[in-house]
Design a protein around this motif. Structure first.
Motif, PDB file in Angstrom:
ATOM      1  N   ALA A  64      -3.790  -0.293 -11.669  1.00  0.00           N
ATOM      2  CA  ALA A  64      -3.240  -1.543 -11.155  1.00  0.00           C
ATOM      3  C   ALA A  64      -3.542  -1.618  -9.663  1.00  0.00           C
ATOM      4  O   ALA A  64      -3.507  -0.611  -8.959  1.00  0.00           O
ATOM      5  CB  ALA A  64      -1.732  -1.606 -11.390  1.00  0.00           C
ATOM      6  N   GLY A  65      -3.866  -2.805  -9.204  1.00  0.00           N
ATOM      7  CA  GLY A  65      -4.151  -3.023  -7.791  1.00  0.00           C
ATOM      8  C   GLY A  65      -3.448  -4.275  -7.311  1.00  0.00           C
ATOM      9  O   GLY A  65      -2.810  -4.988  -8.098  1.00  0.00           O
ATOM     10  N   PRO A  66      -3.557  -4.558  -6.026  1.00  0.00           N
ATOM     11  CA  PRO A  66      -2.885  -5.733  -5.474  1.00  0.00           C
ATOM     12  C   PRO A  66      -3.370  -7.009  -6.156  1.00  0.00           C
ATOM     13  O   PRO A  66      -4.561  -7.183  -6.391  1.00  0.00           O
ATOM     14  CB  PRO A  66      -3.292  -5.738  -3.999  1.00  0.00           C
ATOM     15  CG  PRO A  66      -3.837  -4.382  -3.727  1.00  0.00           C
ATOM     16  CD  PRO A  66      -4.333  -3.836  -5.026  1.00  0.00           C
ATOM     17  N   ALA A  67      -2.426  -7.892  -6.470  1.00  0.00           N
ATOM     18  CA  ALA A  67      -2.784  -9.189  -7.037  1.00  0.00           C
ATOM     19  C   ALA A  67      -3.389 -10.058  -5.933  1.00  0.00           C
ATOM     20  O   ALA A  67      -3.099  -9.863  -4.749  1.00  0.00           O
ATOM     21  CB  ALA A  67      -1.545  -9.858  -7.621  1.00  0.00           C
ATOM     22  N   MET A  90       9.034 -10.797   5.276  1.00  0.00           N
ATOM     23  CA  MET A  90       8.174  -9.725   5.738  1.00  0.00           C
ATOM     24  C   MET A  90       8.164  -8.604   4.697  1.00  0.00           C
ATOM     25  O   MET A  90       9.206  -8.191   4.206  1.00  0.00           O
ATOM     26  CB  MET A  90       8.701  -9.204   7.066  1.00  0.00           C
ATOM     27  CG  MET A  90       7.836  -8.177   7.664  1.00  0.00           C
ATOM     28  SD  MET A  90       8.397  -7.873   9.340  1.00  0.00           S
ATOM     29  CE  MET A  90       7.879  -6.216   9.530  1.00  0.00           C
ATOM     30  N   ARG A  91       6.969  -8.131   4.373  1.00  0.00           N
ATOM     31  CA  ARG A  91       6.837  -7.081   3.370  1.00  0.00           C
ATOM     32  C   ARG A  91       7.008  -5.696   3.978  1.00  0.00           C
ATOM     33  O   ARG A  91       6.716  -5.470   5.140  1.00  0.00           O
ATOM     34  CB  ARG A  91       5.431  -7.153   2.752  1.00  0.00           C
ATOM     35  CG  ARG A  91       5.480  -7.658   1.379  1.00  0.00           C
ATOM     36  CD  ARG A  91       4.236  -7.598   0.597  1.00  0.00           C
ATOM     37  NE  ARG A  91       3.007  -7.396   1.293  1.00  0.00           N
ATOM     38  CZ  ARG A  91       1.845  -7.502   0.709  1.00  0.00           C
ATOM     39  NH1 ARG A  91       1.765  -7.819  -0.547  1.00  0.00           N
ATOM     40  NH2 ARG A  91       0.731  -7.290   1.363  1.00  0.00           N
ATOM     41  N   VAL A  92       7.456  -4.778   3.152  1.00  0.00           N
ATOM     42  CA  VAL A  92       7.614  -3.384   3.559  1.00  0.00           C
ATOM     43  C   VAL A  92       6.227  -2.790   3.804  1.00  0.00           C
ATOM     44  O   VAL A  92       5.274  -3.091   3.096  1.00  0.00           O
ATOM     45  CB  VAL A  92       8.341  -2.596   2.438  1.00  0.00           C
ATOM     46  CG1 VAL A  92       8.373  -1.125   2.721  1.00  0.00           C
ATOM     47  CG2 VAL A  92       9.729  -3.152   2.229  1.00  0.00           C
ATOM     48  N   LYS A  93       6.112  -1.916   4.793  1.00  0.00           N
ATOM     49  CA  LYS A  93       4.841  -1.257   5.088  1.00  0.00           C
ATOM     50  C   LYS A  93       4.380  -0.446   3.885  1.00  0.00           C
ATOM     51  O   LYS A  93       5.193   0.055   3.101  1.00  0.00           O
ATOM     52  CB  LYS A  93       4.997  -0.340   6.297  1.00  0.00           C
ATOM     53  CG  LYS A  93       5.281  -1.102   7.568  1.00  0.00           C
ATOM     54  CD  LYS A  93       5.464  -0.160   8.728  1.00  0.00           C
ATOM     55  CE  LYS A  93       5.803  -0.948   9.974  1.00  0.00           C
ATOM     56  NZ  LYS A  93       6.040  -0.088  11.125  1.00  0.00           N
ATOM     57  N   ALA A  94       3.073  -0.298   3.761  1.00  0.00           N
ATOM     58  CA  ALA A  94       2.488   0.386   2.602  1.00  0.00           C
ATOM     59  C   ALA A  94       3.040   1.800   2.445  1.00  0.00           C
ATOM     60  O   ALA A  94       3.400   2.208   1.338  1.00  0.00           O
ATOM     61  CB  ALA A  94       0.962   0.414   2.725  1.00  0.00           C
ATOM     62  N   GLY A  95       3.104   2.558   3.522  1.00  0.00           N
ATOM     63  CA  GLY A  95       3.599   3.936   3.443  1.00  0.00           C
ATOM     64  C   GLY A  95       5.023   4.026   2.938  1.00  0.00           C
ATOM     65  O   GLY A  95       5.363   4.901   2.137  1.00  0.00           O
ATOM     66  N   MET A  96       5.851   3.105   3.378  1.00  0.00           N
ATOM     67  CA  MET A  96       7.246   3.098   2.945  1.00  0.00           C
ATOM     68  C   MET A  96       7.348   2.683   1.466  1.00  0.00           C
ATOM     69  O   MET A  96       8.141   3.244   0.716  1.00  0.00           O
ATOM     70  CB  MET A  96       8.069   2.159   3.820  1.00  0.00           C
ATOM     71  CG  MET A  96       9.551   2.231   3.532  1.00  0.00           C
ATOM     72  SD  MET A  96      10.507   1.245   4.692  1.00  0.00           S
ATOM     73  CE  MET A  96      10.363   2.263   6.156  1.00  0.00           C
ATOM     74  N   GLY A 123      -2.233  -0.688   4.243  1.00  0.00           N
ATOM     75  CA  GLY A 123      -3.296  -0.321   3.316  1.00  0.00           C
ATOM     76  C   GLY A 123      -3.031  -0.871   1.922  1.00  0.00           C
ATOM     77  O   GLY A 123      -1.880  -0.957   1.488  1.00  0.00           O
ATOM     78  N   ALA A 124      -4.093  -1.269   1.237  1.00  0.00           N
ATOM     79  CA  ALA A 124      -3.947  -1.727  -0.151  1.00  0.00           C
ATOM     80  C   ALA A 124      -3.504  -0.544  -1.013  1.00  0.00           C
ATOM     81  O   ALA A 124      -3.869   0.602  -0.746  1.00  0.00           O
ATOM     82  CB  ALA A 124      -5.272  -2.283  -0.660  1.00  0.00           C
ATOM     83  N   ILE A 125      -2.719  -0.821  -2.049  1.00  0.00           N
ATOM     84  CA  ILE A 125      -2.180   0.242  -2.905  1.00  0.00           C
ATOM     85  C   ILE A 125      -2.741   0.088  -4.313  1.00  0.00           C
ATOM     86  O   ILE A 125      -2.584  -0.962  -4.933  1.00  0.00           O
ATOM     87  CB  ILE A 125      -0.639   0.184  -2.941  1.00  0.00           C
ATOM     88  CG1 ILE A 125      -0.077   0.348  -1.528  1.00  0.00           C
ATOM     89  CG2 ILE A 125      -0.086   1.252  -3.891  1.00  0.00           C
ATOM     90  CD1 ILE A 125       1.400   0.008  -1.408  1.00  0.00           C
ATOM     91  N   LEU A 126      -3.408   1.133  -4.782  1.00  0.00           N
ATOM     92  CA  LEU A 126      -3.865   1.205  -6.165  1.00  0.00           C
ATOM     93  C   LEU A 126      -2.945   2.178  -6.883  1.00  0.00           C
ATOM     94  O   LEU A 126      -2.577   3.217  -6.325  1.00  0.00           O
ATOM     95  CB  LEU A 126      -5.299   1.708  -6.260  1.00  0.00           C
ATOM     96  CG  LEU A 126      -6.376   0.834  -5.631  1.00  0.00           C
ATOM     97  CD1 LEU A 126      -7.738   1.507  -5.773  1.00  0.00           C
ATOM     98  CD2 LEU A 126      -6.404  -0.542  -6.251  1.00  0.00           C
ATOM     99  N   VAL A 127      -2.586   1.862  -8.113  1.00  0.00           N
ATOM    100  CA  VAL A 127      -1.704   2.735  -8.880  1.00  0.00           C
ATOM    101  C   VAL A 127      -2.419   3.157 -10.150  1.00  0.00           C
ATOM    102  O   VAL A 127      -2.794   2.330 -10.978  1.00  0.00           O
ATOM    103  CB  VAL A 127      -0.368   2.032  -9.230  1.00  0.00           C
ATOM    104  CG1 VAL A 127       0.546   2.992  -9.981  1.00  0.00           C
ATOM    105  CG2 VAL A 127       0.316   1.526  -7.961  1.00  0.00           C
ATOM    106  N   ARG A 128      -2.634   4.458 -10.246  1.00  0.00           N
ATOM    107  CA  ARG A 128      -3.261   5.056 -11.425  1.00  0.00           C
ATOM    108  C   ARG A 128      -2.145   5.449 -12.383  1.00  0.00           C
ATOM    109  O   ARG A 128      -1.240   6.180 -12.003  1.00  0.00           O
ATOM    110  CB  ARG A 128      -4.056   6.286 -10.990  1.00  0.00           C
ATOM    111  CG  ARG A 128      -4.622   7.078 -12.104  1.00  0.00           C
ATOM    112  CD  ARG A 128      -5.302   8.337 -11.564  1.00  0.00           C
ATOM    113  NE  ARG A 128      -6.464   8.607 -12.374  1.00  0.00           N
ATOM    114  CZ  ARG A 128      -7.614   9.029 -11.932  1.00  0.00           C
ATOM    115  NH1 ARG A 128      -7.778   9.281 -10.650  1.00  0.00           N
ATOM    116  NH2 ARG A 128      -8.615   9.233 -12.749  1.00  0.00           N
TER     117      ARG A 128
END
Length: 115
Positions: A50-53, A1-7, A34-39
């Motif tokens: 970078a965005g989700p693979a 199980m993956r960690v929640k986006a906010g965490m 939520g999907a996470i984009l990293v600027r």
């Protein structure tokens, strides 16, 4: 199980700060998934995104790891702004996290650039 986006975002920001770097949440998304984009802002003034693979890139041996892929590599900031705006129109629940680092791979599992 993956960690929640906010965490995940909170942990990423704390980790960057603990290394003496700068990180900020530019846009809050859906707390749960939520999907996470990293600027990424580089010292030379250029930026990356970078965005989700894609799901096909996930390692079944490490299902809890968030994998990222390069969407944009070392471009002007306006190009990143346009990409984020386009993604937000498609998915209003996205997170955008900004990092100032020349080595984003220190903090993210990022695949090789395709761009």
């Amino acid at each position: 199980m993956r960690v929640k986006a906010g965490m995940f975002v909170a942990a990423l920001v704390r980790r960057v700060f603990s290394d003496g770097g700068m990180a900020a949440v530019e846009r809050r998304g859906a707390e749960e998934a939520g999907a996470i984009l990293v600027r990424i802002r580089y010292r030379d003034g250029l930026e990356g995104l970078a965005g989700p693979a894609p799901q096909t890139a996930f390692d079944t041996a490490r299902p809890d790891v968030r994998l990222f892929e390069w969407r944009k590599v070392r471009v002007e900031g306006r190009v990143i702004d346009e990409a984020i705006a386009s993604e937000a129109r498609f998915d209003p629940d996205i997170w955008v996290v900004e990092l100032e680092t020349d080595n984003p791979e220190t903090y993210l599992d990022i695949g090789a650039p395709d761009v």
